[in-house]
Write a protein that holds these residues in place. Sequence first.
Motif, PDB file in Angstrom:
ATOM      1  N   ASP A 114       0.829  -1.214   0.000  1.00  0.00           N
ATOM      2  CA  ASP A 114       0.000   0.000   0.000  1.00  0.00           C
ATOM      3  C   ASP A 114       0.860   1.259   0.000  1.00  0.00           C
ATOM      4  OD1 ASP A 114      -2.317  -1.480  -0.046  1.00  0.00           O
ATOM      5  OD2 ASP A 114      -2.690  -1.331   2.112  1.00  0.00           O
ATOM      6  N   SER A 115       1.880   1.293   0.843  1.00  0.00           N
ATOM      7  CA  SER A 115       2.731   2.480   0.902  1.00  0.00           C
ATOM      8  C   SER A 115       3.507   2.652  -0.398  1.00  0.00           C
ATOM      9  CB  SER A 115       3.692   2.402   2.095  1.00  0.00           C
ATOM     10  OG  SER A 115       4.556   1.294   1.978  1.00  0.00           O
ATOM     11  N   HIS A 116       3.934   1.534  -0.981  1.00  0.00           N
ATOM     12  CA  HIS A 116       4.669   1.612  -2.243  1.00  0.00           C
ATOM     13  C   HIS A 116       3.755   2.094  -3.371  1.00  0.00           C
ATOM     14  CE1 HIS A 116       8.060   0.950  -4.787  1.00  0.00           C
ATOM     15  NE2 HIS A 116       7.499  -0.012  -5.490  1.00  0.00           N
ATOM     16  N   ARG A 117       2.507   1.663  -3.333  1.00  0.00           N
ATOM     17  CA  ARG A 117       1.548   2.119  -4.345  1.00  0.00           C
ATOM     18  C   ARG A 117       1.325   3.629  -4.244  1.00  0.00           C
ATOM     19  NH1 ARG A 117      -2.172  -0.495  -7.487  1.00  0.00           N
ATOM     20  NH2 ARG A 117      -1.738  -2.472  -6.441  1.00  0.00           N
ATOM     21  N   ARG A 118       1.208   4.136  -3.019  1.00  0.00           N
ATOM     22  CA  ARG A 118       1.029   5.580  -2.841  1.00  0.00           C
ATOM     23  C   ARG A 118       2.242   6.344  -3.370  1.00  0.00           C
ATOM     24  NH1 ARG A 118      -0.907   3.996   2.253  1.00  0.00           N
ATOM     25  NH2 ARG A 118       0.981   4.724   3.294  1.00  0.00           N
ATOM     26  N   ARG A 119       3.429   5.818  -3.073  1.00  0.00           N
ATOM     27  CA  ARG A 119       4.654   6.484  -3.522  1.00  0.00           C
ATOM     28  C   ARG A 119       4.726   6.518  -5.056  1.00  0.00           C
ATOM     29  NH1 ARG A 119       9.382   7.143  -0.861  1.00  0.00           N
ATOM     30  NH2 ARG A 119       8.716   5.642   0.730  1.00  0.00           N
ATOM     31  N   MET A 120       4.472   5.382  -5.682  1.00  0.00           N
ATOM     32  CA  MET A 120       4.596   5.309  -7.133  1.00  0.00           C
ATOM     33  C   MET A 120       3.496   6.087  -7.838  1.00  0.00           C
ATOM     34  SD  MET A 120       7.411   3.846  -7.479  1.00  0.00           S
ATOM     35  CE  MET A 120       7.354   3.935  -9.267  1.00  0.00           C
ATOM     36  N   ALA A 121       2.323   6.166  -7.234  1.00  0.00           N
ATOM     37  CA  ALA A 121       1.257   6.980  -7.808  1.00  0.00           C
ATOM     38  C   ALA A 121       1.675   8.449  -7.855  1.00  0.00           C
ATOM     39  CB  ALA A 121      -0.031   6.822  -6.993  1.00  0.00           C
ATOM     40  N   LEU A 122       2.384   8.887  -6.846  1.00  0.00           N
ATOM     41  CA  LEU A 122       2.908  10.256  -6.834  1.00  0.00           C
ATOM     42  C   LEU A 122       3.981  10.441  -7.903  1.00  0.00           C
ATOM     43  CD1 LEU A 122       3.262  10.838  -2.996  1.00  0.00           C
ATOM     44  CD2 LEU A 122       1.885  12.260  -4.521  1.00  0.00           C
ATOM     45  N   LEU A 123       4.946   9.527  -7.918  1.00  0.00           N
ATOM     46  CA  LEU A 123       6.087   9.681  -8.823  1.00  0.00           C
ATOM     47  C   LEU A 123       5.670   9.631 -10.287  1.00  0.00           C
ATOM     48  CD1 LEU A 123       8.762   7.507  -6.986  1.00  0.00           C
ATOM     49  CD2 LEU A 123       8.538   9.997  -6.991  1.00  0.00           C
ATOM     50  N   LEU A 124       4.666   8.831 -10.602  1.00  0.00           N
ATOM     51  CA  LEU A 124       4.243   8.681 -11.991  1.00  0.00           C
ATOM     52  C   LEU A 124       3.064   9.577 -12.360  1.00  0.00           C
ATOM     53  CD1 LEU A 124       4.504   4.799 -12.465  1.00  0.00           C
ATOM     54  CD2 LEU A 124       6.161   6.563 -13.088  1.00  0.00           C
ATOM     55  N   GLY A 125       2.397  10.143 -11.352  1.00  0.00           N
ATOM     56  CA  GLY A 125       1.176  10.875 -11.648  1.00  0.00           C
ATOM     57  C   GLY A 125       1.186  12.362 -11.378  1.00  0.00           C
ATOM     58  N   VAL A 126       2.191  12.876 -10.665  1.00  0.00           N
ATOM     59  CA  VAL A 126       2.216  14.302 -10.323  1.00  0.00           C
ATOM     60  C   VAL A 126       3.119  15.046 -11.302  1.00  0.00           C
ATOM     61  CG1 VAL A 126       2.841  16.000  -8.572  1.00  0.00           C
ATOM     62  CG2 VAL A 126       1.778  13.841  -7.881  1.00  0.00           C
ATOM     63  N   PRO A 127       2.551  15.935 -12.114  1.00  0.00           N
ATOM     64  CA  PRO A 127       3.360  16.637 -13.125  1.00  0.00           C
ATOM     65  C   PRO A 127       4.571  17.364 -12.545  1.00  0.00           C
ATOM     66  CG  PRO A 127       1.022  16.968 -13.551  1.00  0.00           C
ATOM     67  CD  PRO A 127       1.113  16.281 -12.219  1.00  0.00           C
ATOM     68  N   ALA A 128       4.418  17.931 -11.354  1.00  0.00           N
ATOM     69  CA  ALA A 128       5.511  18.703 -10.761  1.00  0.00           C
ATOM     70  C   ALA A 128       6.728  17.840 -10.451  1.00  0.00           C
ATOM     71  CB  ALA A 128       5.030  19.386  -9.480  1.00  0.00           C
ATOM     72  N   LEU A 129       6.539  16.522 -10.388  1.00  0.00           N
ATOM     73  CA  LEU A 129       7.650  15.631 -10.062  1.00  0.00           C
ATOM     74  C   LEU A 129       8.377  15.081 -11.282  1.00  0.00           C
ATOM     75  CD1 LEU A 129       6.000  13.538  -7.203  1.00  0.00           C
ATOM     76  CD2 LEU A 129       7.853  15.201  -6.953  1.00  0.00           C
ATOM     77  N   GLN A 130       7.840  15.298 -12.466  1.00  0.00           N
ATOM     78  CA  GLN A 130       8.369  14.617 -13.642  1.00  0.00           C
ATOM     79  C   GLN A 130       9.800  15.017 -13.990  1.00  0.00           C
ATOM     80  OE1 GLN A 130       6.632  11.979 -14.831  1.00  0.00           O
ATOM     81  NE2 GLN A 130       5.440  12.582 -13.039  1.00  0.00           N
ATOM     82  N   ALA A 131      10.127  16.288 -13.893  1.00  0.00           N
ATOM     83  CA  ALA A 131      11.483  16.733 -14.235  1.00  0.00           C
ATOM     84  C   ALA A 131      12.505  16.114 -13.292  1.00  0.00           C
ATOM     85  CB  ALA A 131      11.571  18.256 -14.190  1.00  0.00           C
ATOM     86  N   HIS A 132      12.200  16.113 -11.993  1.00  0.00           N
ATOM     87  CA  HIS A 132      13.126  15.517 -11.034  1.00  0.00           C
ATOM     88  C   HIS A 132      13.212  14.008 -11.244  1.00  0.00           C
ATOM     89  CE1 HIS A 132      15.471  15.347  -7.325  1.00  0.00           C
ATOM     90  NE2 HIS A 132      14.794  14.253  -7.037  1.00  0.00           N
ATOM     91  N   SER A 133      12.100  13.398 -11.584  1.00  0.00           N
ATOM     92  CA  SER A 133      12.090  11.955 -11.806  1.00  0.00           C
ATOM     93  C   SER A 133      13.027  11.568 -12.938  1.00  0.00           C
ATOM     94  CB  SER A 133      10.675  11.471 -12.103  1.00  0.00           C
ATOM     95  OG  SER A 133       9.836  11.618 -10.967  1.00  0.00           O
ATOM     96  N   MET A 134      13.118  12.394 -13.964  1.00  0.00           N
ATOM     97  CA  MET A 134      14.007  12.082 -15.081  1.00  0.00           C
ATOM     98  C   MET A 134      15.460  11.995 -14.615  1.00  0.00           C
ATOM     99  SD  MET A 134      12.251  11.408 -17.679  1.00  0.00           S
ATOM    100  CE  MET A 134      13.588  11.324 -18.881  1.00  0.00           C
TER     101      MET A 134
END
Length: 206
Positions: A114-134
Motif C-alpha cells: 500500500d505504501s509503495h503504491r502511494r509512492r509510485m502513484a505520486l512519482l508517476l502521476g504528479v506533473p511537478a515531479l516529472q522533471a526531477h524523476s528524469m
Amino acid sequence: MTRSDSPATVGRRTPAGRRPLTSRAQISAIAIDLFAERGFDETSVDDIAEAAGIARRTLFRYYPSKNAVPWGDFDAHLDEMRALLAHIPTELPIADALLEALVSFNRVPPAEQDSHRRRMALLLGVPALQAHSMLMYADWRHVIAEFCATRLGVSEHDHLPQTIGWLCLGAALAAYEQWLADPNSDLERLIAEGGRTLAQGVGALS
C-alpha cells in the motif's frame, strides 16, 4: 520504480519534547502520507518538517527539494541494485541476469504494497515531479548500463549499454503503470513479463 522505504518508527516528537532520530526513509514516509492526504502541491516543506518533528533547515540536510522527498533513500537502493548485479554469476546470460535483477529489485513485501503504491502513484502521476524523476531515472539507467558495459567489454556511455538501460526502464515503468491502474494486478508478474519481453525481443512475440 523506487524501492519502498518502510521505517519502523516515524519522526514525531517524543513526549519529553526531545527530537527523535530521523532518517531519509522516515521523512519520506511521513511526507508520502501527507501528500496522499492533502495533495502534493498543497503540502509545503514546512508541513513536512512539522509532521516529522524537525526544523525546515534540517529537512533540507536530507533532501535538496520537496520534489526529492518522495524518492526516499534512492541512492541506497541504487547501491543495492549494483550489489545485486555484481553477485549474479557471470555464466548467466546477460538477458537472464537483467530479468533476475529487475524482478528482485522491484519485489515488494505484501505489508509494504500500500505504501509503495502511494509512492509510485505520486512519482508517476504528479506533473511537478516529472522533471526531477528524469534525473533519478538517469541514475537508475546508469547502473544498468554499467553492468551491461562490463559484460560487453565496452564503455557504459556507448550506444548499446545505454539502449539496454532505456529498455529496462521502459519495461519497469510499463509494469508500474499497469499495477497502479489495476489494484488486483501482481507487480512482480508484470515486471517479470516485461523483463521476458525485453530478454526475448519483440520478434519472439509474432
